[in-house]
Design a protein around this motif. Structure first.
Motif, PDB file in Angstrom:
ATOM      1  N   SER B 117       0.832  -1.215   0.000  1.00  0.00           N
ATOM      2  CA  SER B 117       0.000   0.000   0.000  1.00  0.00           C
ATOM      3  C   SER B 117       0.862   1.258   0.000  1.00  0.00           C
ATOM      4  N   LEU B 118       2.095   1.140   0.486  1.00  0.00           N
ATOM      5  CA  LEU B 118       3.005   2.287   0.419  1.00  0.00           C
ATOM      6  C   LEU B 118       3.353   2.625  -1.026  1.00  0.00           C
ATOM      7  N   SER B 119       3.222   1.642  -1.923  1.00  0.00           N
ATOM      8  CA  SER B 119       3.550   1.914  -3.325  1.00  0.00           C
ATOM      9  C   SER B 119       2.567   2.926  -3.901  1.00  0.00           C
ATOM     10  N   ASN B 120       1.337   2.873  -3.467  1.00  0.00           N
ATOM     11  CA  ASN B 120       0.342   3.850  -3.923  1.00  0.00           C
ATOM     12  C   ASN B 120       0.730   5.246  -3.467  1.00  0.00           C
ATOM     13  N   VAL B 121       1.184   5.321  -2.212  1.00  0.00           N
ATOM     14  CA  VAL B 121       1.586   6.600  -1.642  1.00  0.00           C
ATOM     15  C   VAL B 121       2.818   7.145  -2.367  1.00  0.00           C
ATOM     16  N   ALA B 122       3.767   6.229  -2.641  1.00  0.00           N
ATOM     17  CA  ALA B 122       4.990   6.640  -3.337  1.00  0.00           C
ATOM     18  C   ALA B 122       4.657   7.211  -4.706  1.00  0.00           C
ATOM     19  N   ASN B 123       3.667   6.615  -5.349  1.00  0.00           N
ATOM     20  CA  ASN B 123       3.187   7.078  -6.648  1.00  0.00           C
ATOM     21  C   ASN B 123       2.555   8.450  -6.535  1.00  0.00           C
ATOM     22  N   TYR B 124       1.648   8.575  -5.570  1.00  0.00           N
ATOM     23  CA  TYR B 124       0.889   9.814  -5.380  1.00  0.00           C
ATOM     24  C   TYR B 124       1.804  10.974  -5.022  1.00  0.00           C
ATOM     25  N   LEU B 125       2.770  10.710  -4.127  1.00  0.00           N
ATOM     26  CA  LEU B 125       3.676  11.782  -3.702  1.00  0.00           C
ATOM     27  C   LEU B 125       4.835  11.965  -4.679  1.00  0.00           C
ATOM     28  N   GLU B 126       4.909  11.089  -5.668  1.00  0.00           N
ATOM     29  CA  GLU B 126       5.948  11.145  -6.704  1.00  0.00           C
ATOM     30  C   GLU B 126       7.355  11.168  -6.117  1.00  0.00           C
ATOM     31  N   ILE B 127       7.689  10.123  -5.377  1.00  0.00           N
ATOM     32  CA  ILE B 127       9.052   9.996  -4.850  1.00  0.00           C
ATOM     33  C   ILE B 127       9.677   8.821  -5.587  1.00  0.00           C
TER      34      ILE B 127
END
Lengths: 343, 184
Positions: B117-127
């Motif tokens: 689920s952190l992968s979604n966040v990484a995508n959204y925050l563009e890191i």
């Protein structure tokens, strides 16, 4: 948990070895389609550029991985290949490898293009020329090569029949085609060396000087590259490739050599550079860069050496359970299908 | 906690030219989807393209509280943890070695599902480097797992019939052998 984005799934899957992907094709219909898409296969290929070894020994094929845990002692894995175990098999000749596809000839005139990582294979239809007696026969044998032409996105098997007729099999069109006659003489009996979308063989030119015949696969035309000035006899030499640089090596059963040549700039005669190697050899085949710093070479078809290009020193790499002599080539892990034209 | 209206008021009073040099390290304030407010060090916040663009593109004052509606507080905690470490190690000599050690611990501290689920966040925050790390960690984890495990982890429904599944399996039966025994 919210759904994982499509792009993230592709990112994750493209990092996996072929075996995992072949298995995860059974996860769902979406994943099955996704992992067969050309774009996904290309992404996967770009992430798997580290070269592995494919070895032919005693009627069998093996693979060796740079990433294998044990450093000095390597354990080759047995490979599955078409016609494996067939009683008519002889030496499995390897004719070239590109993007994970390897072309082999386990029996005379039986050609296969296969992917060792996915175990998919296709049998090349019989060549129309091979059974004909040729009046202009220059030599008594056929010589082959296998390569990829990026401009036409096609893989091709080349046959130089008895040193005079040249035929090309296109994987995309699934057919053989005759191209120009071989323009040189004294073609040596080794499979061609592929780089830059062309297959190369060492032979003799019209001026009785050695020349490297280069067949551009897309254009299907020959051109000639000059070997180093001091190479005056094509006999006893073989070509090789090391990370997109053409190499010329002396292959001789009587004199031990310590030098091989590398063409640092493609097509530029002056860029031929001598590479000194501390260990003598009768035959040497450059393979690939090993863990980024050393060069892996096969010596005398009996052993592999890790060679430090900076000072020429060598360290022997043991491949347990491998019978000598062996032939070796490099390949990469990929999902490219030999039957790609059917998709 | 102050209301959005009160926040607006204080922003109007204190905002100034965003290029003003200040003595203390700048902070960026964000509010997660579940309502928690976080203060980030500027250098850590700027590792996240989404936040960087929000403030830089229109010269928005750092007094503005940026809403991160698609991020939960626990996820942001983890992201801050990773990015702070990355920024800290970035210019050090042993960067790769120390980062690897930190990455191993980071992965161990999370379950595969939470990692995913952190992968979604990484995508959204563009890191980018964080997404890279997460995807590689998940790939390493599922490499030798079986089909059922992966379906469960990704929440993918099996839309094959029994027959279709067996047919798909026969394409590469060898790929289903020699897998991880400890599955869960």
């Amino acid at each position: 948990m919210s759904k994982i984005s499509h792009d993230t799934i592709i990112d994750i899957l493209s990092r996996l070895p072929a075996k995992s992907i072949c298995r995860f094709r059974c996860v769902s219909k979406t994943w099955l389609l996704l992992t067969h898409e050309p774009h996904f296969i290309a992404t996967h290929l770009s992430r798997h550029q580290k070269q592995k070894l494919i070895l032919s020994s005693n009627k069998a094929l093996f693979s060796l991985d740079q990433e294998a845990p044990i450093d000095d002692d390597m354990l080759p894995s047995v490979l599955d290949f078409p016609l494996k175990g067939d009683l008519n098999n002889q030496w499995i000749q390897m004719l070239g490898s590109c993007n994970g596809l390897v072309c082999i000839m386990p029996q005379p005139e039986a050609f296969f293009v296969f992917n060792p990582s996915t175990r998919e294979s296709m049998r090349v239809p019989d060549c129309p020329m091979s059974s004909h007696a040729d009046p202009c026969a220059e030599v008594g044998y056929d010589v082959h090569g296998f390569g990829y032409a990026p401009s036409v996105k096609d893989y091709m098997l080349v046959k130089i029949h008895k040193g005079c007729s040249v035929l090309i099999f296109s994987l995309k069109n699934n057919s053989w085609k005759t191209v120009q006659d071989f323009p040189y003489k004294h073609l040596l009996k080794n499979p061609g060396t592929t780089l830059n979308g062309a297959v190369h063989w060492l032979c003799m030119g019209p001026d009785h000087l050695p020349v490297i015949a280069a067949l551009d696969l897309a254009g299907q035309k020959f051109s000639g590259l000059s070997p180093p000035e001091s190479v005056i006899d094509s006999n006893g030499y073989t070509t090789g490739v090391l990370r997109d640089c053409l190499c010329l090596l002396h292959h001789n059963d009587h004199d031990r050599q310590r030098v091989f040549w590398i063409m640092k700039e493609y097509g530029v005669k002056e860029s031929w550079t001598r590479i000194l190697i501390a260990e003598p050899f009768f035959s040497l085949q450059p393979l690939c860069y090993w863990k980024n710093t050393k060069i892996l070479v096969a010596r005398n078809r009996r052993e592999m050496l890790l060679f430090n290009p900076r000072d020429g020193t060598c360290k022997c790499l043991l491949a347990n359970g491998l019978q000598v002599p062996f032939y070796v080539d490099v390949y990469v892990e990929s999902l490219v299908s030999p039957n790609f034209r059917l998709n | 906690m102050s209301t959005p209206a009160e926040n607006e008021a204080s922003i109007k009073q204190e905002s100034g030219p965003s290029g003003t040099v200040q003595d203390k390290p700048k902070k960026i304030v964000v509010r997660t989807g579940d309502g928690e407010v976080f203060e980030l060090k500027e250098e850590v916040a700027m590792e996240m393209e989404t936040i960087k663009t929000f403030f830089m593109e229109d010269n928005i004052s750092y007094e503005t509280v940026m809403p991160l509606t698609n991020v939960d507080s626990w996820e942001l905690v983890k992201v801050i943890e990773y990015c702070s470490k990355y920024v800290e190690l970035k210019n050090k000599e042993n960067f790769h070695k120390e980062l690897k050690a930190f990455q191993d611990e980071f992965v161990k501290s999370m379950s595969p599902k939470t990692l995913l689920s952190l992968s979604n966040v990484a995508n959204y925050l563009e890191i980018k480097y964080f997404l890279d790390f997460i995807c590689q960690a998940i790939a390493d984890h599922i490499k030798s797992k079986d089909v059922e495990y992966v379906r469960e982890l990704f929440g993918v429904e099996n839309d094959f019939t029994e027959e279709e599944y067996e047919m798909a399996k026969t394409e590469a039966p060898w790929a289903h052998e020699n897998l991880d025994k400890d599955l869960y």
